[in-house]
Each structure stands twice: as structure tokens, then as C-alpha cells.
Design a protein around this motif. Structure first.
Motif, PDB file in Angstrom:
ATOM      1  N   LEU A   1       5.194   4.503   2.700  1.00  0.00           N
ATOM      2  CA  LEU A   1       5.624   5.625   3.548  1.00  0.00           C
ATOM      3  C   LEU A   1       6.378   5.128   4.778  1.00  0.00           C
ATOM      4  O   LEU A   1       7.433   5.665   5.135  1.00  0.00           O
TER       5      LEU A   1
ATOM      6  N   VAL B   1       3.951  16.483   0.972  1.00  0.00           N
ATOM      7  CA  VAL B   1       2.891  15.692   0.339  1.00  0.00           C
ATOM      8  C   VAL B   1       2.373  16.481  -0.867  1.00  0.00           C
ATOM      9  O   VAL B   1       1.872  17.599  -0.708  1.00  0.00           O
TER      10      VAL B   1
ATOM     11  N   LYS C   1      -6.837   6.242  -6.655  1.00  0.00           N
ATOM     12  CA  LYS C   1      -5.716   6.928  -7.295  1.00  0.00           C
ATOM     13  C   LYS C   1      -5.821   6.829  -8.822  1.00  0.00           C
ATOM     14  O   LYS C   1      -6.608   6.046  -9.347  1.00  0.00           O
TER      15      LYS C   1
ATOM     16  N   SER D   1       0.848  -1.197   0.000  1.00  0.00           N
ATOM     17  CA  SER D   1       0.000   0.000   0.000  1.00  0.00           C
ATOM     18  C   SER D   1       0.880   1.242   0.000  1.00  0.00           C
ATOM     19  O   SER D   1       2.092   1.169   0.270  1.00  0.00           O
ATOM     20  N   GLY D   2       0.267   2.385  -0.249  1.00  0.00           N
ATOM     21  CA  GLY D   2       0.993   3.646  -0.149  1.00  0.00           C
ATOM     22  C   GLY D   2       1.448   3.900   1.277  1.00  0.00           C
ATOM     23  O   GLY D   2       2.532   4.434   1.516  1.00  0.00           O
ATOM     24  N   THR D   3       0.612   3.506   2.232  1.00  0.00           N
ATOM     25  CA  THR D   3       0.964   3.702   3.636  1.00  0.00           C
ATOM     26  C   THR D   3       2.169   2.839   4.016  1.00  0.00           C
ATOM     27  O   THR D   3       3.085   3.310   4.703  1.00  0.00           O
TER      28      THR D   3
ATOM     29  N   THR E   1      -3.241  17.291   4.519  1.00  0.00           N
ATOM     30  CA  THR E   1      -2.934  16.036   3.831  1.00  0.00           C
ATOM     31  C   THR E   1      -3.889  14.947   4.282  1.00  0.00           C
ATOM     32  O   THR E   1      -4.449  15.016   5.380  1.00  0.00           O
ATOM     33  N   PHE E   2      -4.051  13.929   3.440  1.00  0.00           N
ATOM     34  CA  PHE E   2      -4.612  12.675   3.909  1.00  0.00           C
ATOM     35  C   PHE E   2      -3.705  12.177   5.037  1.00  0.00           C
ATOM     36  O   PHE E   2      -2.508  12.408   5.019  1.00  0.00           O
TER      37      PHE E   2
ATOM     38  N   ALA F   1      -2.391   9.418   6.073  1.00  0.00           N
ATOM     39  CA  ALA F   1      -1.434   8.294   5.984  1.00  0.00           C
ATOM     40  C   ALA F   1       0.021   8.678   6.276  1.00  0.00           C
ATOM     41  O   ALA F   1       0.688   7.979   7.047  1.00  0.00           O
ATOM     42  N   PRO F   2       0.559   9.761   5.683  1.00  0.00           N
ATOM     43  CA  PRO F   2       1.968  10.066   5.959  1.00  0.00           C
ATOM     44  C   PRO F   2       2.226  10.415   7.433  1.00  0.00           C
ATOM     45  O   PRO F   2       3.291  10.106   7.961  1.00  0.00           O
TER      46      PRO F   2
ATOM     47  N   ASN G   1      -4.033   2.579  -4.617  1.00  0.00           N
ATOM     48  CA  ASN G   1      -5.357   2.381  -4.033  1.00  0.00           C
ATOM     49  C   ASN G   1      -6.419   2.676  -5.105  1.00  0.00           C
ATOM     50  O   ASN G   1      -6.135   3.344  -6.101  1.00  0.00           O
TER      51      ASN G   1
ATOM     52  N   SER H   1       0.908   5.426  -4.439  1.00  0.00           N
ATOM     53  CA  SER H   1      -0.157   4.523  -3.989  1.00  0.00           C
ATOM     54  C   SER H   1      -0.954   4.068  -5.204  1.00  0.00           C
ATOM     55  O   SER H   1      -1.159   4.837  -6.150  1.00  0.00           O
TER      56      SER H   1
ATOM     57  N   GLY I   1      -2.068  -1.117  -3.337  1.00  0.00           N
ATOM     58  CA  GLY I   1      -0.638  -1.291  -3.556  1.00  0.00           C
ATOM     59  C   GLY I   1       0.105   0.013  -3.423  1.00  0.00           C
ATOM     60  O   GLY I   1      -0.508   1.081  -3.281  1.00  0.00           O
TER      61      GLY I   1
ATOM     62  N   ASP J   1       5.788  12.241  -0.605  1.00  0.00           N
ATOM     63  CA  ASP J   1       4.545  11.496  -0.774  1.00  0.00           C
ATOM     64  C   ASP J   1       3.905  11.939  -2.090  1.00  0.00           C
ATOM     65  O   ASP J   1       3.292  13.015  -2.171  1.00  0.00           O
TER      66      ASP J   1
ATOM     67  N   ALA K   1       1.642  10.063  -3.690  1.00  0.00           N
ATOM     68  CA  ALA K   1       0.511   9.142  -3.866  1.00  0.00           C
ATOM     69  C   ALA K   1      -0.560   9.737  -4.788  1.00  0.00           C
ATOM     70  O   ALA K   1      -1.229   9.018  -5.522  1.00  0.00           O
ATOM     71  N   GLU K   2      -0.716  11.060  -4.725  1.00  0.00           N
ATOM     72  CA  GLU K   2      -1.752  11.715  -5.539  1.00  0.00           C
ATOM     73  C   GLU K   2      -1.150  12.370  -6.774  1.00  0.00           C
ATOM     74  O   GLU K   2      -1.828  13.131  -7.462  1.00  0.00           O
TER      75      GLU K   2
HETATM   76  C1  PLP Z   1      -3.900   7.548  -0.831  1.00  0.00           C
HETATM   77  C2  PLP Z   1      -2.823   8.257  -0.146  1.00  0.00           C
HETATM   78  C3  PLP Z   1      -1.887   7.582   0.668  1.00  0.00           C
HETATM   79  C4  PLP Z   1      -2.016   6.174   1.118  1.00  0.00           C
HETATM   80  O1  PLP Z   1      -2.114   5.229   0.189  1.00  0.00           O
HETATM   81  P1  PLP Z   1      -2.785   3.804   0.519  1.00  0.00           P
HETATM   82  O2  PLP Z   1      -2.376   3.010  -0.667  1.00  0.00           O
HETATM   83  O3  PLP Z   1      -4.251   4.018   0.629  1.00  0.00           O
HETATM   84  O4  PLP Z   1      -2.172   3.290   1.788  1.00  0.00           O
HETATM   85  C5  PLP Z   1      -0.843   8.309   1.200  1.00  0.00           C
HETATM   86  N1  PLP Z   1      -0.728   9.624   0.993  1.00  0.00           N
HETATM   87  C6  PLP Z   1      -1.612  10.308   0.258  1.00  0.00           C
HETATM   88  C7  PLP Z   1      -1.401  11.768   0.073  1.00  0.00           C
HETATM   89  C8  PLP Z   1      -2.697   9.651  -0.320  1.00  0.00           C
HETATM   90  O5  PLP Z   1      -3.606  10.359  -1.016  1.00  0.00           O
END
Ligand code: PLP
Length: 384
Positions: free
Chosen positions: A53, A136, A191, A48-50, A74-75, A77-78, A188, A186, A198, A162, A164-165
Motif C-alpha cells: 500500500l 478497500v 489471508k 507485506s500488504g502494508t 477497513t482494517f 493498514a491502508p 499475511n 496481502s 508478504g 486494496d 488484500a481480502e
Molecule cells: C491484511 C490487510 C492489509 C495488510 O496486509 P499485511 O500483509 O498484514 O501488511 C491491508 N488491507 C487490508 C484490507 C487487509 O485486510
């Protein structure tokens, strides 16, 4: 948009070959293609993205009781990943114009609130060592990586990006996630490129890549006697996920084109509405507008913003708020934060609009028109 390319074909290959689990040719191909896209030497696929991180922070050397400077808007997760390391976040405000981490405030924080002691950067207020910066890239735009990398170098800090986006986002012609010591993505479902779930760790440093692979595969030192040199994780991506991710990645440019087209339609409508701020297009950035967001007029209170989102929902349009700034999250209220202003304002006024690649332009138009009507009605003071 999940089956317009090679998704079925690659999945079938997985099932027919028996390579379904956490090893297999698609994992390697997916890693190679993401590395090539970002212009990084190495990529390590993870669950996962998490997880990416957490791994990234571990490999750059973040230790318990140290601090990591992270975007406040931010979301979550980070921020959680910093906590998983036993470390503490320091929240940095958003830039009111670009909405990304405010690089000038970052410079000022490092300059005014931190001291060098024995070549370690110490946060004066908490006495803790600051080890890294975690910018991020939010909403399909990019942070000012020029200033952030300069600051990191000046103060001896590591950088984990980060992204992810920000798959497909470029800053000065370079892909987001390719500036720092390590970048993460990420896959997810929400995304731009999904693998069902993943993530990916990318880096130019062979040693960091090796260590990422080691930690994410249970830190195994000996195959035969299953010796584990330290505490590792099972953070591997499966071949099935990589198959879907690779097929999706092949279609990235088409997805970006769609996102940019949707953004253009929204902008054409909202740029004509007094008081509404459209999503920024920061200079020297190729945005993807992963999630198109507008700001309601200045002074809009969060409960008004909430009522507007609810009314859009009643009309069948799924809008949502930006993330509650991290310094206001119950788990992080006591963490240090530096002069937060813009992050709160963006949260109060921001509305994220439907932005999926498959969105029908007719639905987009109806959603935008409904929002304009609500805003105009509010402005004229007529009760909802
Ligand atoms: C979606 C997202 C993540 C986490 O990704 P996951 O795959 O859902 O664990 C981390 N950081 C940001 C900014 C995200 O948008």
C-alpha cells in the motif's frame, strides 16, 4: 491447510539451492502467477500488504499534505499507508447494502465538497489537493469499481485498490485489484493465500511497476558504487516466502470453494433468524466470503455485541467485531470524514464468524446454533 500442496517441495528447493533471501526463482514465479490471476501486466512482490500500500501510494504520486479518499470501514493498514506518505485520509462511508465504500456518496462528496483549481481537485474545507481514491474490498466482496473508476476519471484522481481480502473475488468477471492504476494484495497468515507474510503490487503500467520495484529495493541506481537516487525502502519478499505463497496460490480455487461452502451453511442458518442480516452477495460479484459476517438485529448496541462475542468465546468459538471505523481511531479523529452513518452501524452490529478453510462443518453448526440461542434469549428479554 498449509501443507496439502507443493509447500514442502518448494521450501526444500529453496534450502537446497541456497536461494533463501530476497531474490530467487520463486519470487519471479510468484509475481508471474499473481499477475496472470489478476489479469495485470506487472506484479512486484513485497514484504507485506502494508508495504504494498505504501509503495502503491508513492508510485501513483501521492505527496505530503495531499489527501486520499479511503474506506472508513477497513482494517487500519491502508489508512496508515496514507499517513506514511505524509498525506491525509478523507474517510468515505460504507454502503449499507454492500458494506463496501459507498460509491454514490463518493460521487456526491466530489461533486459538492470539492472544486477544480488549476486542474487540481481541491477539498474546499481543508484547502488540500485530493490526489487519489483508495477503495478497500472488504471481507471477500468487491467495491463498485465501475462507479469508482468513472468518478476517478471525471475528477482526475488516481485509484489504488486494496484487494488484500479479495484474492479470488471478481467484479463483472474481472479480478479485484485489476481495475485501478495499482492494486495490492496481502499474504499475511490470515489471508486466503498466505506466504507467512508478504504482499504484491499489481499494475498494468510498466512505468509504475518499474518505479515500485525501484523504491522497494532501496532505490539503487548503481550496483558498483551503491548510488541511491532517492530515499527507498527494503520492502522485498524472500524466496522462502514466495515458495510458500506460490504453493498456496496453486490451491486458491479449492480454498474459495471451501469458503463459499462455509458461507452457504451459515446463510442457511441465519437467513431463518428474524432480524439477523446475512452477508450480502452484491450483484455481478463473485465473492469468496473470506470472513463470514452477520449483522445483529437493528438497534443492537456495541456493548451488547461485545458481550455476545465474549459469550461465544466462553463457549470456545472465536468470533470478533468488524473494525472500529477509521474516523474513530485515536490517531485519525481529526481527519475529515464524509457523512459517516453506515460504517458505524455495521461496526455496532457486525459479528465476524469463524471462517477458516479448515473449519469443521460440525463446529460451524455448533457456533451458529450458539449464536442463534444467544440472540433469541436477548430478544425474549431474559437476562444473560
Ligand atoms: C491484511 C490487510 C492489509 C495488510 O496486509 P499485511 O500483509 O498484514 O501488511 C491491508 N488491507 C487490508 C484490507 C487487509 O485486510
Amino acid at each position: 491447510m498449509l501443507q496439502g500442496g507443493n509447500e514442502w517441495r518448494y521450501l526444500k528447493e529453496c534450502l537446497e539451492s541456497g536461494w533463501v533471501s530476497s531474490a530467487g526463482p520463486f519470487v519471479e514465479r510468484f509475481e508471474r502467477e499473481v499477475a496472470a490471476l489478476v489479469g495485470a501486466q506487472h506484479a512486484v512482490a513485497v514484504a507485506s500488504g502494508t508495504a504494498a500500500l505504501h509503495t502503491a501510494l508513492r508510485v501513483v504520486g501521492v505527496e505530503p499534505d495531499e489527501e486520499v479518499i479511503v474506506s472508513d470501514l477497513t482494517f487500519i493498514a491502508p489508512v496508515n499507508a496514507i499517513h506514511y506518505c505524509g498525506a491525509h485520509p478523507v474517510f468515505m462511508d460504507a454502503d449499507p447494502v454492500t458494506w463496501q465504500m459507498d460509491a454514490r456518496k463518493l460521487e456526491r462528496f466530489l461533486d459538492e465538497e470539492c472544486d477544480f483549481q488549476d486542474q487540481r481537485l481541491i477539498h474546499r474545507r481543508t484547502r488540500r489537493r485530493i490526489r487519489a481514491i483508495l477503495p478497500v474490498h472488504i471481507l471477500g466482496l468487491a467495491c463498485d469499481m465501475g462507479r469508482i473508476m468513472d468518478a476517478a476519471e471525471k475528477y482526475g484522481l488516481r485509484v489504488v485498490e486494496d484487494a488484500a481480502e479479495a484474492m479470488g473475488v471478481h467484479f463483472y468477471g474481472r479480478h479485484a485489484g485489476g481495475f485501478g492504476d495499482v492494486g495490492i494484495f496481502s499474504f499475511n497468515g490470515n489471508k486466503i493465500v498466505t506466504a507467512g507474510g508478504g504482499g504484491m503490487v499489481v499494475t498494468g503500467d510498466a512505468g509504475l511497476a518499474r518505479r515500485a520495484r525501484y523504491l522497494t529495493t532501496q532505490a539503487k541506481d548503481d550496483e558498483i558504487e551503491s548510488l541511491h537516487g532517492e530515499v527507498g525502502y527494503n520492502y522485498r519478499l524472500t524466496n522462502i516466502q514466495a515458495a510458500v505463497g506460490l504453493a498456496q496460490l496453486e490451491r486458491l480455487e479449492g480454498f474459495i470453494e471451501r469458503k463459499r461452502e462455509l458461507a452457504g451453511r451459515y446463510e442457511a442458518i441465519f437467513s431463518a433468524v428474524e432480524g439477523v442480516t446475512c452477508m450480502p452477495s452484491p450483484p455481478n460479484t463473485r465473492p469468496t466470503y473470506w470472513l463470514y459476517t452477520v449483522l445483529l438485529p437493528q438497534g443492537t448496541l456495541p456493548d451488547v455485541r461485545r458481550a455476545i462475542i465474549e459469550e461465544l468465546g466462553e463457549n470456545g468459538f472465536q468470533a470478533r467485531a468488524l473494525w472500529l471505523p477509521a474516523h474513530r481511531q485515536p490517531s485519525y479523529r481529526s481527519s475529515p470524514a464524509f457523512e459517516i452513518q453506515a460504517a458505524d452501524d455495521l461496526f455496532n452490529r457486525g459479528i465476524c464468524l469463524p471462517s477458516s478453510v479448515g473449519l469443521d462443518p460440525v463446529d460451524l453448526l455448533r457456533c451458529a446454533e450458539t449464536l442463534v440461542q444467544i440472540i433469541n434469549r436477548q430478544r425474549s428479554g431474559v437476562a444473560g
